[in-house]
Design an enzyme around this catalytic site. Sequence first.
Site, PDB file in Angstrom:
ATOM      1  N   HIS A   1      23.495 -16.723 -28.724  1.00  0.00           N
ATOM      2  CA  HIS A   1      24.223 -17.985 -28.924  1.00  0.00           C
ATOM      3  C   HIS A   1      23.359 -19.205 -28.599  1.00  0.00           C
ATOM      4  CE1 HIS A   1      27.877 -15.799 -29.730  1.00  0.00           C
ATOM      5  NE2 HIS A   1      27.662 -15.077 -28.649  1.00  0.00           N
TER       6      HIS A   1
ATOM      7  N   ARG B   1      15.017 -28.359   8.217  1.00  0.00           N
ATOM      8  CA  ARG B   1      16.097 -29.253   7.785  1.00  0.00           C
ATOM      9  C   ARG B   1      15.589 -30.490   7.058  1.00  0.00           C
ATOM     10  NH1 ARG B   1      21.099 -28.266  10.318  1.00  0.00           N
ATOM     11  NH2 ARG B   1      21.716 -30.310   9.630  1.00  0.00           N
TER      12      ARG B   1
ATOM     13  N   LYS C   1      17.144 -27.101   4.329  1.00  0.00           N
ATOM     14  CA  LYS C   1      17.966 -25.916   4.556  1.00  0.00           C
ATOM     15  C   LYS C   1      19.459 -26.204   4.545  1.00  0.00           C
ATOM     16  CE  LYS C   1      18.454 -21.565   5.739  1.00  0.00           C
ATOM     17  NZ  LYS C   1      18.267 -20.672   4.568  1.00  0.00           N
TER      18      LYS C   1
ATOM     19  N   ASN D   1      21.399 -38.509  11.326  1.00  0.00           N
ATOM     20  CA  ASN D   1      21.539 -37.579  10.207  1.00  0.00           C
ATOM     21  C   ASN D   1      22.883 -37.857   9.564  1.00  0.00           C
ATOM     22  OD1 ASN D   1      21.511 -35.379   8.453  1.00  0.00           O
ATOM     23  ND2 ASN D   1      22.297 -33.981   9.998  1.00  0.00           N
ATOM     24  N   GLY D   2      22.898 -38.030   8.243  1.00  0.00           N
ATOM     25  CA  GLY D   2      24.153 -38.305   7.545  1.00  0.00           C
ATOM     26  C   GLY D   2      23.974 -39.491   6.627  1.00  0.00           C
TER      27      GLY D   2
ATOM     28  N   GLU E   1      12.867 -22.114  -7.219  1.00  0.00           N
ATOM     29  CA  GLU E   1      12.817 -23.070  -6.105  1.00  0.00           C
ATOM     30  C   GLU E   1      11.563 -22.914  -5.247  1.00  0.00           C
ATOM     31  OE1 GLU E   1      15.999 -22.772  -3.178  1.00  0.00           O
ATOM     32  OE2 GLU E   1      16.171 -20.625  -3.533  1.00  0.00           O
TER      33      GLU E   1
ATOM     34  N   TRP F   1      14.756 -35.908   5.590  1.00  0.00           N
ATOM     35  CA  TRP F   1      14.905 -35.542   4.174  1.00  0.00           C
ATOM     36  C   TRP F   1      15.504 -36.785   3.542  1.00  0.00           C
ATOM     37  CZ3 TRP F   1      18.691 -35.122   0.439  1.00  0.00           C
ATOM     38  CH2 TRP F   1      18.383 -34.332  -0.680  1.00  0.00           C
TER      39      TRP F   1
ATOM     40  N   CYS G   1      17.760 -33.528   7.173  1.00  0.00           N
ATOM     41  CA  CYS G   1      17.393 -34.292   8.350  1.00  0.00           C
ATOM     42  C   CYS G   1      17.737 -33.458   9.577  1.00  0.00           C
ATOM     43  CB  CYS G   1      18.091 -35.632   8.462  1.00  0.00           C
ATOM     44  SG  CYS G   1      17.604 -36.806   7.206  1.00  0.00           S
TER      45      CYS G   1
ATOM     46  N   GLU H   1      20.828 -15.419  -9.337  1.00  0.00           N
ATOM     47  CA  GLU H   1      20.252 -15.585  -7.998  1.00  0.00           C
ATOM     48  C   GLU H   1      18.730 -15.408  -8.041  1.00  0.00           C
ATOM     49  OE1 GLU H   1      20.954 -16.800  -5.298  1.00  0.00           O
ATOM     50  OE2 GLU H   1      19.603 -15.902  -3.833  1.00  0.00           O
TER      51      GLU H   1
ATOM     52  N   LYS I   1      15.813 -18.111  -6.904  1.00  0.00           N
ATOM     53  CA  LYS I   1      14.751 -17.833  -5.926  1.00  0.00           C
ATOM     54  C   LYS I   1      13.388 -18.168  -6.515  1.00  0.00           C
ATOM     55  CE  LYS I   1      16.639 -17.629  -3.160  1.00  0.00           C
ATOM     56  NZ  LYS I   1      17.995 -17.495  -2.722  1.00  0.00           N
TER      57      LYS I   1
HETATM   58  C1  F6R Z   1      18.810 -21.186  -2.161  1.00  0.00           C
HETATM   59  C2  F6R Z   1      19.504 -21.812  -1.049  1.00  0.00           C
HETATM   60  C3  F6R Z   1      20.544 -22.825  -1.339  1.00  0.00           C
HETATM   61  C4  F6R Z   1      21.768 -22.589  -0.449  1.00  0.00           C
HETATM   62  C5  F6R Z   1      22.795 -23.713  -0.658  1.00  0.00           C
HETATM   63  C6  F6R Z   1      24.062 -23.476   0.133  1.00  0.00           C
HETATM   64  O1  F6R Z   1      17.849 -20.287  -1.726  1.00  0.00           O
HETATM   65  O2  F6R Z   1      19.243 -21.525   0.084  1.00  0.00           O
HETATM   66  O3  F6R Z   1      20.899 -22.823  -2.683  1.00  0.00           O
HETATM   67  O4  F6R Z   1      22.318 -21.353  -0.776  1.00  0.00           O
HETATM   68  O5  F6R Z   1      22.239 -24.941  -0.276  1.00  0.00           O
HETATM   69  O6  F6R Z   1      23.791 -23.423   1.498  1.00  0.00           O
HETATM   70  P1  F6R Z   1      24.854 -22.837   2.508  1.00  0.00           P
HETATM   71  O7  F6R Z   1      25.013 -21.390   2.214  1.00  0.00           O
HETATM   72  O8  F6R Z   1      24.306 -23.115   3.862  1.00  0.00           O
HETATM   73  O9  F6R Z   1      26.142 -23.570   2.251  1.00  0.00           O
END
Ligand code: F6R
Length: 600
Positions: free
Chosen positions: A502, A27, A595, A99-100, A486, A73, A2, A479, A483
Amino acid sequence: MCGIFGYIGSEKATPILCRGLKNLEYRGYDSVGIATVSSQLGIRKEVGRIDDLVSRLNIEDVEGSLGIGHTRWATHGPVTAENSHPHTDCFDKVAIIHNGIIENYLELKTKLVERGHRFSSDTDSEVIAHLIEDNLSFSGTISGSESSWNGSSFEDACVAAFKELRGSFAVLAVREGEDKIVAVRKDSPLVVGLAENGTFFASDVAPFLEWTKEVVYLENHDIVMAEGSEVRFFDGGFAEVKRPVSTVEWDIEEAKKGNFDHFMLKEITEQAETIQRACVQDMAVVERIASMIRSGFGVFFVACGSSFHACLTGSYLFSKVAKLHVNVVLASEFENYEHFLTDRTLIFAVSQSGETADVLEAVRAAKRRGSRVVSITNVMGSSLSREADELLLMNSGPEICVLSTKTYTSQVVMMGLLACALDGNYESCVQKVKDLYMDVYNLTAKSMRDRLKDLARDLAEKDHIYMIGRGLQYTTALEAALKVKEVSYIHTEAFAGGELKHGPLALIEKGTPVFVFVSRDNEDRIVSNAQEVKARGGYLIGVSDWDNPVFDRWIKVPDCGDLNPIIQAIPMQVLAYELAVKKNLDPDKPRNLAKSVTVL
Ligand code: F6R
């Protein structure tokens, strides 16, 4: 998670709100809405993104030089126009955005319904508008005709309402006929921008950078009253306070797409520079942190998502380079470890946004037990930056794409720097990062992108992709898998090479794509794991500095020793991007994600 935006000033509010919300869309983007104040409240809200709101609802026609806007969101209630913010009281005289999470909303709602209030959404947020209405000493029956307000001032009514809320909230409130915005922040981000043409409110600074770089970072429980051109700050006890004005160092251009089609590609391409900027640290702070790590009786790295993967990479680097053991815990699981915390424990909290609720909760638990906290974040003024005892900034500039790319590699750089600082080799690590410049540049150049575009074409229709590695290549595989999944929505999973036998080997069929991350120092063992996959018909894609005959495809990357996690992550970011583009998906805003994850 949000985004909220507000403006009061000398200009027409709607164009500013629309631009601000567009800047803030990372966001949350399932629905959007605005409320402006002129003779009446002008409210427009819509399922979809800000562009839908503008085109479908003639939004630019809404009058008023003050207003609030929200990009959602969903947490409470499905994605519908009714559940979009702003929410209003029974008579559309008061509008709020939030937001919250309001934890006690059911209790408040029951009380308000008993008093005759009518709710029109499933959200927790709507109670705030009705509480304000209730506090305005409303006269007459609510279920009857329109009310006449005759009670306490709007500010008093807001403050009384905020006091009743439990949970986390950043709220902006406006009322018909009042030239003011009343705001509060508790455990949810909210910053105030001060410009010549007015006052801005937003969840973080990036959305108002094009108007001002002068910002006030609010303290928890702060209340802000903006009226005309005046802004006043009050603490939780409602005493008027002065809050310092800071100047944001980010450049406006950094928050724009420039010539790129998407922020994701822009941010991937910036990495030759951003990994250098991650090395610009105050040596005194690095030394202090190194000594805190040495003397810590138990060191916990705490993070989520990609930041968690950077921490895992850090734990391998600390073990390998500095011969030090650290615990790595997902922030959302940290409560299971809290009983280990003492005043000698060190918590290392890593978060790009500095606002991730799970991380902040872990930090607060640690502080309650007297543990010290070091944080790594990209956002100056974020909650994490202010709650830590020591702070290192990533210096990556704003990251707008929902996916972490440049900030992930910066975090890995910083993990490497700290490991080397503990080993007395900080400067040589800085030099090694400098030496990566051309390698990173080449990995994001067009020729590499074209090769990865070809690979993306071949993988786009696959249902499953697997990735394997050992040691630092295992964390890189984790990682890379995050990527790809998602942004392309293809099920992608990573395994430690040694774990295949395993269980995961059962997943391999003829043609199943499996990426193999190879480093010179673990080559023999991972290649023999790759052979196990090949023997079951798997299609192997090597990520390494030489083309092993076992590979069916090969992504060439230089071998950079302990810095391989940076070098090997980058082509996988590009591949993830190309997969999204190939599948006509928006790489900057994957479905269901946001984000900054400010809810637990
Ligand atoms: C993946 C991604 C998320 C963030 C996670 C933590 O591409 O962006 O997995 O890494 O939400 O976010 P921060 O680093 O802001 O705590």
